[in-house]
Structures are given as C-alpha cells and as structure tokens.
Enzyme design. Structure first.
Site, mmCIF file in Angstrom:
data_model
loop_
_atom_site.group_PDB
_atom_site.id
_atom_site.type_symbol
_atom_site.label_atom_id
_atom_site.label_comp_id
_atom_site.label_asym_id
_atom_site.label_seq_id
_atom_site.Cartn_x
_atom_site.Cartn_y
_atom_site.Cartn_z
ATOM 1 N N HIS A 154 29.796 51.202 36.149
ATOM 2 C CA HIS A 154 30.464 51.624 37.720
ATOM 3 C C HIS A 154 29.733 50.720 38.635
ATOM 4 C CE1 HIS A 154 27.533 54.232 39.509
ATOM 5 N NE2 HIS A 154 27.261 54.775 38.585
ATOM 6 N N GLU A 200 33.308 56.030 40.576
ATOM 7 C CA GLU A 200 32.776 56.844 39.684
ATOM 8 C C GLU A 200 31.963 57.856 40.289
ATOM 9 O OE1 GLU A 200 29.358 57.786 36.874
ATOM 10 O OE2 GLU A 200 29.459 57.290 38.928
#
Length: 604
Positions: A154, A200
């Site tokens: 992420h 995320e």
C-alpha cells in the site's frame, strides 16, 4: 498496515501455484549462530553496517535460485527520501485522500513508465474513502500472460504522519525491484504485475476494489500474490506470511540462506492487502518486520534489538520518517523480493525461438487531423522464424494506430500509421508498440501533436465557478457547494477549503491540456481568506500547484474582507498535460478558511 481488521486464523490456502516449480525451503543451519546481545539497534545497524546476524557472501544467499540481482538498498532509500519530501510538502502526510498520496502515485508512475512498464491508474469508484486516489498497477509486458505473479504494497499513509516504514518501505522496495527487472531485461517465463494500493489504512479498500474488479478468468491467472508492508521496522523481526505454504517457499529459502530463522507473521494476519487476495482464493505470502507488537526475549536473542519494545515505536505516528528505517532489514527484504520474483517468473535460458522489434523513426510530429507513419522491423534472433502479432497502447483519445500488415513473420516489417483527428489535444504522447509471439517485445514511439500554427483563445478549466456539481474536479470535492457561513463570488456555489480549527488538509485538482501553438496561458481565480489567527505567523497555508511544483503560497497572514482576484502565468506549460491543484493546510489551532470561486485558465 491497517489496524481495523481482525486477525484471521484457520484459513486454508488450498491454491496451487500453476506450473511453476518452487524450490524446497532451505534447511535451517545445523549450528545456528551465537545469539547477539540484546540491544537497541544503533545508527550503524540502521545504516546496514552491523547486521544482527552474520550475512554470507551475496552469491551464497542465492544458492539454488536463479541469478537475481543484488538490489541496491541506497536506491530504495532514495525513493523513501522522495516520499518523505512529498509528505513534507503536503502537510506531513500521504493519506489516500490527500495531495501527498496523488504526488506519490505520480512519482512511482513516472519511474515505471520511463522503464517501459504498462502502467494503469485504477480509480477506486466504490468502497474507498471520499476523495481517495487511485490504485497504481504496472505490468512488465513479457512472459506468459496466462501465468501472473503479483507483488504489492500500500502506498498511502495514515493522516498523522508520512508513513515511511508504513508503508513507504514496501512501496519503495517494490519500485526498485521493478526497475531492476527492467534494467536486467531477462527472458520471462511468466508475467510480473506490481500493485501500489490506495486507502489501505482505511480498511484495505483499494486492494478489495481491485480484486473485486477482476473477472474469474483474470483471478485464475494470478498464481500467487506477495505483500510487503513495514519491511524496515527499527526494532523489527523477520516475519513471513503463511510461512509454511507453497507460496512462501522461495521467500523463506532466501531468508533461511542468511540464517535469519524467520517466523510466522501472526501480528499482520488479516491486516494488510494480502487479505483481499486470500478472500478471493489466491495464494499469498510476503515479508514484514512488525508494527506495534513487542519483541520477545527469544526474538531479541535471535535477531538483536530490544525485548519488550515495539517492533516500530513510531507506528502510525508523525515520527515515521526516513529516520525510522532499519536499512539492514530493508536490504534483506528487497533482495528476498528480487530472489522470489526471479525464481518464479524468470527463465534461466534464452527462448528457443526469439525475435527483435524496432520502430523507425522513433518519433513523429503532426498537426491535429494529420497522420504519421513509421516502419516496424523484426528479426529472428534465435531458433526459427515465428508469427508476431503487432499492437500499440498509450494513444490519447481519438488517435488510432494501425499496422499493415497487423502480423508478420519475424524477419519481415510492417508499416505503422498513427492517425489523429482535428480534436486531438496538442501534446507529447509516448506510445508502446508491442510484438507478441512465443515471447513479447516492445518498442517506444513518441507522438507529438502540434498546434495549428495559431491559437484560438479559450478557457480550459471545467466548472471553474463550481455551479455544475463537482465534475471534473477531483480530491476533497465535499468542499464544493453552497455552504452556509461563506458566500460565493458569483452564482451560489464555491469551494471552501479548510476552516475547521484543527489539523486538516483539503485539496481539489483538475487535469487539462494547454494547447501547443498558444503563446500565453493565464490562471485567474478569486480567493477569500478569513481567519481567527492573529499576528504575523503563517500557521495555515494555501498553495497553488502544477504537478508537484508550487506556484504560490498564501496564508492566514493574507486574510482580508471580501474576495481578491489572483493571477498566475502558466505560459511555461503550453503544449503540456497538467494537473492544477488548490491545497489548504490548517494547523491544530484556530481556523483559517480559504474560499475559491470563478477560476479560469485562459489561453491566448
């Protein structure tokens, strides 16, 4: 790493890895190295000069594996330095809904496109936080397209800090691994795809969206997904997701070869983007070095560091900067990533039948509505001649690329015709020409669409008065509306950035093409600033940017009654596609409101 997911237990990974043959995990050393004394990692440790466990020569670390490169950790750290600088320029954060994230995407995307990757920004149109930026997907355009190994991390941070370990470390390591693959340019047995995920930290939303967007056939092509989240924790350990799975074998084999004695990543179970792939039945693994959990006495004896202290004491805090990086762990992680990629997707020998591909000339320049031609040449470089199918990607809307013939036998050539329309926006566009046979090769052709020789003055910004909803503005578009407490310069709607009275950043952006052929481009906008701050200190700021370049900065010290028209010269951007951004950043104290209306970008 997100904190909102519950740990997942008892998940069975009954997914095979296709036809790839993975090596058996290396056996642990018969006599493990003597445990180093328990201590906090010194500056030398973090710089990579005093590893906690003996490291054998580089070649020994790859015994039984294909010849993966030793990725230069200083290049990974250079990416981290840039990500940290991006956060600094954007209120100290790279949160998914802010300009810091979008600038991070632009940085990674630029590096990958220059290296020859097929790069796609995937907007997260459902399930993500309001204003979240896109996922970034990059695929190396060689190898068997029916067999894909995916590596992801992420790219966003929490709002409280720049997120350099969490998760600049994974993002930068993947970027440099991708660049090493492009530089080495080995023969490929399978496709390699990289993903940098948005949102995320708000619940694995970007990776969830990506996986859910795949058809069942596309999911089946992904033989394994590898996740890298927090791989440089200062007091970290060496953890592998699903350490005993088939997918984990090449990762474990590499760390075993360094006598690191890795352990299962129990802290991270269900808390990072690999979980999205697990839920879809795709085999997963990955490296991690730990977050807020505390190192045990046994782990400190094995790996060094300090027992009873968090693996990363700056987890989800403003101190997660470049000073929060364990370079030794980062080096071991990125080399293990490269070793895994090479083992799974690179073939050790030249294909039996191979060919070369070239385009001549490599660039063309046309007026809108005209065409350019080039010759695509091929040659058989190994084995027998083969049929090569030709295609092109990267053309802007309205531009058509055709080949005559569309497929050739290697050794023959084809005429490529690039056709524009009168409405094609002037600018420079890199096109990727692809030849697909038993293997795939690419070449780059640069198309320049010129102006018409004159310039018809026009206003380029869409919805500059904010009266027509929020489109085409992106970012924190909730700032756009007819809000009580402020008034419009014209009409009834405006964009009210900041004004909360606490630490926050609001950003709105719009991308436009400034036509070639014009001599001048001028941005005007009306801005009202009111504040509860006092004195001459700039606590709250307002910036106008093109891309990552700041054109002007105003602050609470510029507050005044009513609107003031501001003007900026954008003539240096004629002929370019640009992203114009308005950003307001507020500190934790008194409010300052930055209210924009009637923005225009006029050419002439």
């Amino acid at each position: 790493m997100v904190i909102r997911r519950l740990a997942v237990t008892g998940i069975s990974l009954a997914v095979t890895l296709g036809a790839a043959v993975l090596p058996a995990a290396a056996a642990p050393p018969a006599d493990p190295p003597a445990a180093p004394p328990s201590h906090t990692l010194s500056a030398a440790d973090r710089a990579g000069h005093a590893p906690a466990a003996p490291r054998p020569p580089a070649d020994a670390g790859r015994a039984g594996l294909l010849a993966a490169p030793d990725v230069d950790v200083t290049k990974v750290q250079a990416h981290l330095t840039e990500l940290n600088a991006i956060a600094t320029r954007n209120g100290g954060t790279r949160k998914s809904s802010g300009q810091g994230y979008r600038d991070s995407v632009a940085y990674v995307k630029g590096k990958l496109q220059a290296a020859g990757y097929t790069v796609t920004e995937q907007p997260c149109t459902s399930g993500c936080a309001s204003g979240a930026g896109p996922n970034l997907i990059a695929e190396w355009p060689q190898g068997d397209a029916s067999k894909v190994y995916m590596f992801g991390s992420h790219l966003d941070s929490v709002s409280a800090g720049p997120g350099i370990n969490d998760n600049g470390s994974g993002s930068a390591a993947l970027l440099e691994t991708a660049l090493a693959l492009a530089e080495q340019h080995p023969a490929m047995a399978a496709r390699v795809r990289f993903g940098w995920w948005t949102d995320e930290e708000q619940g694995l939303n970007g990776s969830d969206f990506y996986v859910n967007s795949l058809s069942s056939a596309e999911r089946a092509k992904i033989k394994a997904y590898y996740n890298f989240d927090m791989i440089a924790s200062p007091n970290g350990g060496y953890f592998i997701n699903h350490i005993n799975s088939v997918a984990a074998q090449p990762m474990k084999a590499y760390w075993d070869s360094l006598n690191l004695q890795p352990e299962e990543n129990t802290e991270g179970a269900g808390r990072s983007d690999d979980y999205s792939f697990e839920q879809a039945g795709i085999a997963t693994s990955g490296y991690a070095m730990g977050a807020s959990a505390r190192k045990t006495t046994a782990q400190a004896a094995k790996w060094g560091g300090t027992a009873s202290r968090a693996y990363d004491s700056c987890y989800h805090q403003s101190c997660d900067t470049t000073g929060n990086i364990n370079a030794t762990g980062l080096d071991r992680s990125v080399d293990g990533i490269a070793a895994t990629l090479w083992q799974l997707a690179v073939t050790p020998s030249t294909p039996a039948n191979d060919f070369s591909l070239a385009v001549s000339p490599t660039a063309g320049s046309v007026d809108p509505g005209a065409s350019a031609t080039g010759t695509v040449s091929t040659a058989t470089t190994a084995g027998s001649a083969q049929t090569v199918q030709l295609s092109a990607s990267g053309a802007p809307a309205g531009v058509n690329v055709s080949f005559s013939p569309s497929s050739v036998t290697s050794g023959a050539g084809s005429t490529m015709t690039v056709t524009t329309t009168a409405a094609t926006a002037p600018g420079t566009y890199p096109l990727t020409v692809t030849g697909t046979g038993s293997v795939t090769h690419t070449a780059t052709y640069t198309l320049t669409v010129k102006g018409t020789g004159g310039c018809t003055g026009q206003q380029l910004l869409g919805n500059g008065g904010f009266e027509s909803g929020t489109t085409p503005w992106t970012g924190d578009t909730g700032a756009i509306g007819a809000h009580s407490g402020q008034s419009a310069h014209g009409g009834s709607r405006f964009a009210w950035l900041a004004g909360y009275g606490y630490s926050a950043t609001d950003t709105i952006s719009q991308s436009v093409t400034v036509p070639a052929g014009c001599r001048k481009a001028t941005l005007t906008y009306w801005l009202h600033i009111d504040t509860d701050e006092s004195g001459g200190v700039a606590y709250d700021t307002f910036k106008v940017k093109v891309g990552s370049t700041t054109l002007t900065t105003l602050s609470n010290t510029d507050a005044a009654a009513g609107y003031t028209q501001r003007t900026l010269d954008l003539s240096s951007y004629v002929g370019q596609r640009i992203t114009l951004t308005f950003t307001a950043t507020e500190d934790s104290g008194l409010q300052t409101s930055f209210v924009i209306d009637d923005a225009a970008l006029q050419t002439g």
